[in-house]
Design a protein around this motif. Structure first.
Motif, PDB file in Angstrom:
ATOM      1  N   TYR A   1       2.208   7.013  -4.449  1.00  0.00           N
ATOM      2  CA  TYR A   1       3.674   6.654  -4.638  1.00  0.00           C
ATOM      3  C   TYR A   1       4.590   7.558  -3.793  1.00  0.00           C
ATOM      4  O   TYR A   1       5.566   7.555  -3.641  1.00  0.00           O
ATOM      5  CB  TYR A   1       4.021   6.391  -6.006  1.00  0.00           C
ATOM      6  N   MET A   2       4.024   9.041  -3.704  1.00  0.00           N
ATOM      7  CA  MET A   2       4.656  10.020  -2.923  1.00  0.00           C
ATOM      8  C   MET A   2       4.476   9.954  -1.558  1.00  0.00           C
ATOM      9  O   MET A   2       5.096  10.619  -0.571  1.00  0.00           O
ATOM     10  CB  MET A   2       3.967  11.288  -3.458  1.00  0.00           C
ATOM     11  N   ASP A   3       3.281   9.335  -1.189  1.00  0.00           N
ATOM     12  CA  ASP A   3       2.698   9.094   0.334  1.00  0.00           C
ATOM     13  C   ASP A   3       3.078   7.542   0.988  1.00  0.00           C
ATOM     14  O   ASP A   3       2.325   7.579   1.737  1.00  0.00           O
ATOM     15  CB  ASP A   3       1.623   9.651   0.528  1.00  0.00           C
ATOM     16  N   ASP A   4       3.970   6.880   0.483  1.00  0.00           N
ATOM     17  CA  ASP A   4       4.020   5.492   0.769  1.00  0.00           C
ATOM     18  C   ASP A   4       4.485   5.414   2.379  1.00  0.00           C
ATOM     19  O   ASP A   4       4.221   4.481   2.930  1.00  0.00           O
ATOM     20  CB  ASP A   4       4.916   4.715  -0.117  1.00  0.00           C
ATOM     21  N   LYS A   5       5.335   6.599   2.803  1.00  0.00           N
ATOM     22  CA  LYS A   5       5.412   6.465   4.308  1.00  0.00           C
ATOM     23  C   LYS A   5       4.841   7.534   5.166  1.00  0.00           C
ATOM     24  O   LYS A   5       5.190   7.976   6.240  1.00  0.00           O
ATOM     25  CB  LYS A   5       7.042   6.883   4.297  1.00  0.00           C
ATOM     26  N   TYR A   6       3.701   8.170   4.509  1.00  0.00           N
ATOM     27  CA  TYR A   6       2.995   9.171   5.176  1.00  0.00           C
ATOM     28  C   TYR A   6       1.666   8.746   5.867  1.00  0.00           C
ATOM     29  O   TYR A   6       1.181   7.888   5.436  1.00  0.00           O
ATOM     30  CB  TYR A   6       2.644  10.238   3.845  1.00  0.00           C
ATOM     31  N   GLN A   7       1.587   9.299   6.967  1.00  0.00           N
ATOM     32  CA  GLN A   7       0.429   8.741   7.732  1.00  0.00           C
ATOM     33  C   GLN A   7       0.504   7.383   8.006  1.00  0.00           C
ATOM     34  O   GLN A   7       1.491   6.985   8.514  1.00  0.00           O
ATOM     35  CB  GLN A   7      -0.869   9.475   7.312  1.00  0.00           C
ATOM     36  N   ALA A   8      -0.562   6.708   7.554  1.00  0.00           N
ATOM     37  CA  ALA A   8      -0.470   5.103   7.904  1.00  0.00           C
ATOM     38  C   ALA A   8       0.583   4.523   6.960  1.00  0.00           C
ATOM     39  O   ALA A   8       1.165   3.359   7.284  1.00  0.00           O
ATOM     40  CB  ALA A   8      -1.816   4.424   7.666  1.00  0.00           C
ATOM     41  N   GLY A   9       0.804   4.912   5.784  1.00  0.00           N
ATOM     42  CA  GLY A   9       1.656   4.565   4.778  1.00  0.00           C
ATOM     43  C   GLY A   9       1.715   2.947   4.482  1.00  0.00           C
ATOM     44  O   GLY A   9       0.570   2.358   4.836  1.00  0.00           O
ATOM     45  N   THR A  10       2.744   2.573   3.915  1.00  0.00           N
ATOM     46  CA  THR A  10       2.494   1.121   3.494  1.00  0.00           C
ATOM     47  C   THR A  10       2.610   0.195   4.791  1.00  0.00           C
ATOM     48  O   THR A  10       1.734  -0.855   4.814  1.00  0.00           O
ATOM     49  CB  THR A  10       3.837   0.820   2.664  1.00  0.00           C
ATOM     50  N   GLU A  11       3.216   0.488   5.717  1.00  0.00           N
ATOM     51  CA  GLU A  11       2.964  -0.379   6.934  1.00  0.00           C
ATOM     52  C   GLU A  11       1.582  -0.517   7.430  1.00  0.00           C
ATOM     53  O   GLU A  11       1.151  -1.579   7.843  1.00  0.00           O
ATOM     54  CB  GLU A  11       3.948   0.070   8.155  1.00  0.00           C
ATOM     55  N   GLY A  12       1.041   0.720   7.198  1.00  0.00           N
ATOM     56  CA  GLY A  12      -0.454   0.506   7.985  1.00  0.00           C
ATOM     57  C   GLY A  12      -1.397   0.039   6.961  1.00  0.00           C
ATOM     58  O   GLY A  12      -2.339  -0.867   7.350  1.00  0.00           O
ATOM     59  N   LEU A  13      -1.137   0.043   5.435  1.00  0.00           N
ATOM     60  CA  LEU A  13      -1.754  -0.650   4.629  1.00  0.00           C
ATOM     61  C   LEU A  13      -1.782  -2.260   4.726  1.00  0.00           C
ATOM     62  O   LEU A  13      -2.905  -2.931   5.003  1.00  0.00           O
ATOM     63  CB  LEU A  13      -1.228  -0.518   3.259  1.00  0.00           C
ATOM     64  N   LYS A  14      -0.521  -2.782   5.052  1.00  0.00           N
ATOM     65  CA  LYS A  14      -0.451  -4.198   5.374  1.00  0.00           C
ATOM     66  C   LYS A  14      -1.053  -4.450   6.764  1.00  0.00           C
ATOM     67  O   LYS A  14      -1.485  -5.577   6.881  1.00  0.00           O
ATOM     68  CB  LYS A  14       1.075  -4.537   5.121  1.00  0.00           C
ATOM     69  N   TYR A  15      -0.726  -3.556   7.761  1.00  0.00           N
ATOM     70  CA  TYR A  15      -1.433  -4.053   8.963  1.00  0.00           C
ATOM     71  C   TYR A  15      -2.844  -4.244   8.846  1.00  0.00           C
ATOM     72  O   TYR A  15      -3.365  -5.133   9.629  1.00  0.00           O
ATOM     73  CB  TYR A  15      -1.115  -2.916   9.995  1.00  0.00           C
ATOM     74  N   ALA A  16      -3.608  -3.367   8.216  1.00  0.00           N
ATOM     75  CA  ALA A  16      -5.244  -3.326   8.120  1.00  0.00           C
ATOM     76  C   ALA A  16      -5.536  -4.416   7.268  1.00  0.00           C
ATOM     77  O   ALA A  16      -6.455  -5.191   7.555  1.00  0.00           O
ATOM     78  CB  ALA A  16      -5.470  -2.076   7.598  1.00  0.00           C
TER      79      ALA A  16
END
Length: 389
Positions: free
Chosen positions: A186-201
């Motif tokens: 919850y602290m890294d939801d915009k870090y590295q791949a983040g939530t957008e990367g999570l959904k993309y994969a």
């Protein structure tokens, strides 16, 4: 134990995986000195309780990144006596040592021997970052993976990721991966791949394994009193660790998360949480609690270090991870941070003179291995300034 489908892989995996990067070590020993009896007991108890995903890697619990560590060897011992048949084993190719297809085969074959198995269930291309990715594409890592799957040395291919979102999307689209491993909490939801990367994969059919769900333990254990007060005010009582783990599991895109459990107390708490980790199960109140907690942490944390120790060993002997832990604890807990957070008297007891930031020669080697992209040399100067007062 709850289980979820693992993306394209025809497998069901426990939502809690056992991460073997932070196994218990012999008191007073180095990271390579695993307490084998304790570690094997923990791993087998986890399996007995339904955990079926064991994660390790070539350098874990070693003395450096150039040679294999002791984690894979320990996993092989833990999975004797019939336990190998009960689990899926994941390990990782040491990409920083691979410059040819022959290198790929040599390290994979070595890992098969170290793990005492004829097939690795989930094989990851480790620590993908921009500087490594160009080499991997040049040697056609896709051909290496196809060949290893065809000849039966690995069952499914994936990758672990430590860079920014645009490259993550490129890597996802490069190959027919079955799964990926990414940092998420919850602290890294915009870090590295983040939530957008999570959904993309996830939209492309990859199983998602999450590492650092507790941010190297910083979202559990001795959190600030202000954080405890916020969590305790909620109508449903949770521990900080339980809230953090369930926040990750709340995302239906997540197949499982890895936890580096090095005590029976940690394992039992996480097993209890894993029995209740359904997707979309957190309430509006739970999510609001998380947002309040995030605000507190964001105001206090100074260095975005998870304690993974990829930066180690330092050629000059600096204990980088511990220095950053003490520095963050200083700002989170105040001047009495040591007694509260580390159960020691002072920073000076935990970090002897030969391991302090004043020894840094600013070679920058650590920064080339840091998954978080931390400007380690600059931050060590700040640590030195605080503790040299």
């Amino acid at each position: 134990m709850l289980y979820r489908k693992f993306g394209k892989a025809d497998e069901m995996v426990s939502i809690l995986g056992f991460g073997c990067m932070r196994l218990p070590v012999i008191p007073g020993g180095a990271m390579c000195d695993i307490d084998e009896e304790k570690a094997i007991k923990l791993i087998r108890h986890a399996i007995d309780e339904g955990v079926n995903y064991i994660d390790t890697a070539y350098p874990y619990h070693g003395t450096g990144f150039e040679t294999g560590g002791n984690s894979e060897l320990l996993v092989a011992k833990a999975l004797k006596d019939g336990y190998r048949k009960k689990v899926k084993v994941a390990t990782k190719l040491p990409t920083w040592l691979v410059n040819t297809q022959e290198d790929f085969d040599r390290y994979l074959n070595e890992q098969l021997e170290r793990l005492e198995t004829d097939c690795i269930d989930f094989y990851l291309v480790h620590t993908i970052k921009s500087q490594l990715w160009s080499v991997l594409k040049e040697i056609r890592i896709n051909d290496c993976l196809d060949r290893a799957i065809k000849d039966g040395r690995i069952k499914y291919a994936g990758f672990s990721y430590h860079d920014k979102l645009p490259l993550f999307k490129e890597v996802v689209d490069y190959y027919n991966w079955s799964f990926c491993l990414m940092q998420y909490n919850y602290m890294d939801d915009k870090y590295q791949a983040g939530t957008e990367g999570l959904k993309y994969a996830s939209e492309r059919g990859l199983g998602i394994v999450v590492m650092e769900p507790l941010r190297g333990g910083k979202l559990a254990g001795n959190v600030p009193e202000e954080v405890k007060d916020i969590i305790n005010q909620a109508s449903v009582k949770r521990t900080p660790a339980d809230l953090a783990l369930k926040w990750v599991w709340n995302h239906p895109e997540v197949s499982l998360l890895l936890s580096g459990m090095n005590s029976m107390e940690q394992l039992e708490e996480n097993l209890k949480s894993a029995n209740e980790g359904e997707a979309n199960s957190l309430t509006a109140e739970d999510l609001n609690t998380v947002e309040k907690v995030k605000t507190v942490f964001n105001k206090k944390i100074k260095v975005n270090c998870t304690g993974c120790e990829y930066c180690m060993p330092c050629p000059a002997g600096v204990d980088i991870s511990t220095c950053f832990t003490m520095y963050n604890n200083y700002h989170i807990y105040g001047r009495e941070f040591a007694a509260v957070a580390s159960k020691i008297d002072t920073y000076y007891m935990l970090v002897p003179p030969e391991h302090r930031p004043s020894n840094c020669v600013e070679c920058g080697r650590c920064e080339t291995h840091c998954p978080q992209g931390i400007s380690i040399v600059e931050e060590l100067r700040k640590v030195n300034a605080v503790f040299n007062k």
